[in-house]
Motif scaffolding. Structure first.
Motif, PDB file in Angstrom:
ATOM      1  N   TYR A 184       0.828  -1.202   0.000  1.00 12.61           N
ATOM      2  CA  TYR A 184       0.000   0.000   0.000  1.00 12.61           C
ATOM      3  C   TYR A 184       0.866   1.257   0.000  1.00 12.61           C
ATOM      4  CZ  TYR A 184      -3.660   3.324   1.254  1.00 12.61           C
ATOM      5  OH  TYR A 184      -4.533   4.387   1.249  1.00 12.61           O
ATOM      6  N   GLU A 185       1.892   1.272   0.823  1.00 14.52           N
ATOM      7  CA  GLU A 185       2.766   2.445   0.897  1.00 14.52           C
ATOM      8  C   GLU A 185       3.448   2.712  -0.432  1.00 14.52           C
ATOM      9  OE1 GLU A 185       6.822   3.806   3.262  1.00 14.52           O
ATOM     10  OE2 GLU A 185       5.260   2.719   4.363  1.00 14.52           O
ATOM     11  N   ASP A 186       3.894   1.648  -1.102  1.00 13.97           N
ATOM     12  CA  ASP A 186       4.586   1.831  -2.376  1.00 13.97           C
ATOM     13  C   ASP A 186       3.636   2.359  -3.444  1.00 13.97           C
ATOM     14  OD1 ASP A 186       7.181   1.365  -3.831  1.00 13.97           O
ATOM     15  OD2 ASP A 186       5.847   0.166  -5.089  1.00 13.97           O
TER      16      ASP A 186
ATOM     17  N   ALA B 187      -5.205  -3.790   8.542  1.00  9.64           N
ATOM     18  CA  ALA B 187      -4.818  -2.497   9.108  1.00  9.64           C
ATOM     19  C   ALA B 187      -6.079  -1.676   9.287  1.00  9.64           C
ATOM     20  CB  ALA B 187      -3.827  -1.772   8.198  1.00  9.64           C
ATOM     21  N   SER B 188      -5.974  -0.670  10.122  1.00  7.89           N
ATOM     22  CA  SER B 188      -7.115   0.211  10.365  1.00  7.89           C
ATOM     23  C   SER B 188      -7.051   1.425   9.441  1.00  7.89           C
ATOM     24  CB  SER B 188      -7.118   0.678  11.819  1.00  7.89           C
ATOM     25  OG  SER B 188      -5.979   1.488  12.075  1.00  7.89           O
ATOM     26  N   GLU B 189      -8.157   2.132   9.369  1.00  7.46           N
ATOM     27  CA  GLU B 189      -8.214   3.352   8.567  1.00  7.46           C
ATOM     28  C   GLU B 189      -7.181   4.365   9.041  1.00  7.46           C
ATOM     29  OE1 GLU B 189      -9.411   5.583   5.492  1.00  7.46           O
ATOM     30  OE2 GLU B 189     -10.784   3.950   6.025  1.00  7.46           O
ATOM     31  N   SER B 190      -7.005   4.473  10.348  1.00  6.10           N
ATOM     32  CA  SER B 190      -6.043   5.437  10.892  1.00  6.10           C
ATOM     33  C   SER B 190      -4.613   5.058  10.523  1.00  6.10           C
ATOM     34  CB  SER B 190      -6.194   5.529  12.414  1.00  6.10           C
ATOM     35  OG  SER B 190      -5.923   4.284  13.026  1.00  6.10           O
ATOM     36  N   GLU B 191      -4.314   3.767  10.482  1.00  4.74           N
ATOM     37  CA  GLU B 191      -2.966   3.342  10.100  1.00  4.74           C
ATOM     38  C   GLU B 191      -2.691   3.678   8.640  1.00  4.74           C
ATOM     39  OE1 GLU B 191      -1.716  -0.547  12.609  1.00  4.74           O
ATOM     40  OE2 GLU B 191      -3.600  -0.746  11.491  1.00  4.74           O
ATOM     41  N   LEU B 192      -3.682   3.509   7.795  1.00  8.52           N
ATOM     42  CA  LEU B 192      -3.504   3.842   6.380  1.00  8.52           C
ATOM     43  C   LEU B 192      -3.361   5.349   6.190  1.00  8.52           C
ATOM     44  CD1 LEU B 192      -6.008   1.380   4.642  1.00  8.52           C
ATOM     45  CD2 LEU B 192      -3.583   1.069   5.169  1.00  8.52           C
TER      46      LEU B 192
ATOM     47  N   MET C 198      -1.988   7.303   8.331  1.00 11.28           N
ATOM     48  CA  MET C 198      -0.617   7.603   8.766  1.00 11.28           C
ATOM     49  C   MET C 198       0.371   7.364   7.636  1.00 11.28           C
ATOM     50  SD  MET C 198      -0.519   6.084  12.650  1.00 11.28           S
ATOM     51  CE  MET C 198       1.268   6.314  12.729  1.00 11.28           C
ATOM     52  N   ILE C 199       0.155   6.286   6.878  1.00  9.17           N
ATOM     53  CA  ILE C 199       1.020   6.006   5.721  1.00  9.17           C
ATOM     54  C   ILE C 199       0.877   7.120   4.687  1.00  9.17           C
ATOM     55  CG2 ILE C 199       1.305   4.490   3.726  1.00  9.17           C
ATOM     56  CD1 ILE C 199       0.717   2.128   5.555  1.00  9.17           C
ATOM     57  N   GLU C 200      -0.352   7.529   4.425  1.00 14.07           N
ATOM     58  CA  GLU C 200      -0.579   8.596   3.449  1.00 14.07           C
ATOM     59  C   GLU C 200       0.068   9.900   3.891  1.00 14.07           C
ATOM     60  OE1 GLU C 200      -4.818   8.546   3.246  1.00 14.07           O
ATOM     61  OE2 GLU C 200      -4.870   6.498   2.437  1.00 14.07           O
ATOM     62  N   LYS C 201       0.000  10.192   5.195  1.00  9.89           N
ATOM     63  CA  LYS C 201       0.649  11.405   5.720  1.00  9.89           C
ATOM     64  C   LYS C 201       2.161  11.298   5.592  1.00  9.89           C
ATOM     65  CE  LYS C 201       1.050  15.278   8.105  1.00  9.89           C
ATOM     66  NZ  LYS C 201       2.517  15.318   8.309  1.00  9.89           N
TER      67      LYS C 201
ATOM     68  N   ILE D 178      -7.613  -4.322   2.292  1.00 14.69           N
ATOM     69  CA  ILE D 178      -6.918  -4.267   3.582  1.00 14.69           C
ATOM     70  C   ILE D 178      -7.912  -4.102   4.727  1.00 14.69           C
ATOM     71  CG2 ILE D 178      -5.369  -2.861   5.003  1.00 14.69           C
ATOM     72  CD1 ILE D 178      -3.737  -2.288   2.494  1.00 14.69           C
ATOM     73  N   LEU D 179      -8.844  -3.185   4.558  1.00 18.50           N
ATOM     74  CA  LEU D 179      -9.808  -2.913   5.624  1.00 18.50           C
ATOM     75  C   LEU D 179     -10.767  -4.085   5.836  1.00 18.50           C
ATOM     76  CD1 LEU D 179     -10.615   0.824   4.777  1.00 18.50           C
ATOM     77  CD2 LEU D 179      -9.132  -0.040   6.607  1.00 18.50           C
TER      78      LEU D 179
END
Length: 432
Positions: A89-91, A365-370, A372-375, A359-360
């Protein structure tokens, strides 16, 4: 989860395309691999039926009988671990965000020349490249920013290269279409279609030569090369020549066709006698695979086996990833040739949105974790722009570096010294 749910495949020997209506296709092992035993039916469509039906996104159309990996039926059996899912997801978010920022910087006059963005095709780059080791190689096209990022080239080095700055991965001399990084084994983006395929084939030959002749050991087997190119390249002679050479010598290479259905402004269906590119592998003796390039997990499953097969010394694989670019051919393209309903059809199948949903739904992972990755990615992109903008331009003396291998090519001046050694030479004021 078997790779068979993701693909159509021909075995590593030619089979007839036209079959009778009563013929039941037989099962074949994936890529002739001993590690896979799940069957997949051969493609049994006649050549005439191929002409009569539209070629659309494989997950929703061509492979209509297959459910997306993010469907509820897969919720009890995720095909990736939490760590793998977050990396993927991060990539993908990095690739998308980077390209969106490139568009902004281009229109602000920070970049020059042609800039080709990768939006929509992230599942292909991430699905393949994140499975490689650093010793493996990637050869790209003019749409190469995201391939470099997936291989580990820092975003600041890629952005600085796009800005034409000395701190870029090619010291500002490559620009958008020519990303190169020796430490990451990114062997270049190539502006002319098909130009990179012979380079990739040579890299694969080098890997096999080092392994078998020089006896250089590697803990994971043969180093693998990925050759990325588009549908428009697959009618070029270099493509066919390299397929033949790679299979002849069983080279550790995977030919990855990013079929986004348009070669600049030419529809793939108008330019190719048989639009199913994956079928061009078996006549040379290699497996041909067709996969939904809008589904990163399907791409990843196919990539795993194709890469593993190359690593074991079993030779090349041709993989057609059917995908779609969300922007025009380049940022100079008004994108008026593709129909709005076609673009909307593929936009609804955004690979990042689909994977986030997966993912959800699978509680990876949770919405907040995703978020955080986007941020985190937003911060990386902002820093890359600041770094590129504040970096110096290349010195004028760099202009003639890496052009001629032999300085004698510039001739000898009246004083008996090489002209290229005269400081005035790179300033353009020497008497030549």
């Amino acid at each position: 989860m078997s790779a068979f749910s993701a693909v159509k495949i021909l075995p590593s020997h030619p089979i007839a395309t036209v079959r009778s209506a009563s013929h039941k296709p037989s099962a074949a092992p994936f890529l002739s691999s001993p590690s896979f035993s799940s069957p997949l039916l051969h493609n049994s469509s006649s050549s005439q039926s191929l002409r009569s039906r539209p070629l659309l996104a494989v997950s929703s159309d061509v492979l209509s009988s297959q459910k997306p990996l993010g469907s509820p039926s897969s919720a009890s059996n995720p095909v990736v671990t939490r760590e793998e899912a977050l990396e993927v997801y991060e990539d993908m978010v990095l690739g998308r965000s980077f390209e969106d920022m490139c568009a902004q910087m281009y229109y602000r006059g920070k970049m020059f020349g042609f800039v080709h963005l990768y939006n929509g095709q992230e599942a292909v780059s991430t699905g393949f490249i994140k499975l490689l080791s650093n010793a493996d190689s990637v050869v790209s096209t003019y749409r190469d920013h995201v391939h470099a990022l997936s291989k580990g080239v820092p975003a600041r080095a890629v952005m600085a290269e796009l800005f034409g700055k000395e701190t870029g991965c090619c010291r500002g001399q490559g620009g958008s279409m020519h990303m190169f990084s020796a430490p990451h084994n990114v062997l270049g983006g190539f502006a002319f279609i098909g130009e990179g395929i012979p380079v990739a084939t040579g890299a694969a030959f080098s890997a096999k030569y080092r392994h078998e002749v020089l006896k250089e050991s590697s803990p994971h087997g043969l180093d693998v090369t990925l050759a990325f190119f588009g549908d428009g390249t697959c009618n070029n002679g270099q493509f066919f020549e390299c397929l033949n050479m790679a299979q002849l010598w069983k080279l550790p290479i995977v030919f990855v066709v990013e079929n986004n259905l348009w070669a600049i402004g030419m529809s793939h269906l108008r330019a190719t006698s048989d639009p199913e590119i994956w079928k061009k592998g078996p006549p040379f003796g290699m497996p041909g695979v067709h996969v939904d390039g809008m589904d990163v997990l399907k791409v990843r499953e196919v990539a795993k086996e194709a890469i593993a097969r190359a690593r074991r010394g079993e030779g090349p694989t041709l993989v057609e990833c059917e995908t779609y670019r969300f922007r025009g051919h380049s940022l100079a393209d008004p994108d008026e040739l593709r129909k709005p309903d076609e673009k909307a059809h593929y936009a609804a199948r955004d690979p990042i949105t689909a994977f986030k949903k997966y993912i959800l739904e699978n509680n990876l992972a949770s919405e907040s974790e995703l978020k955080m990755i986007e941020k985190k990615i937003d911060d990386v992109i902002e820093e890359a722009v600041e770094f590129a903008d504040s970096s110096p331009l290349p010195p004028r003396s760099q202009l003639l570096e890496n052009v001629f291998a032999d300085p004698k090519g510039f001739g000898i001046g009246p004083d008996g010294k090489y002209r290229c050694e005269d400081p005035k030479f790179t300033q353009g004021t020497a008497q030549v």
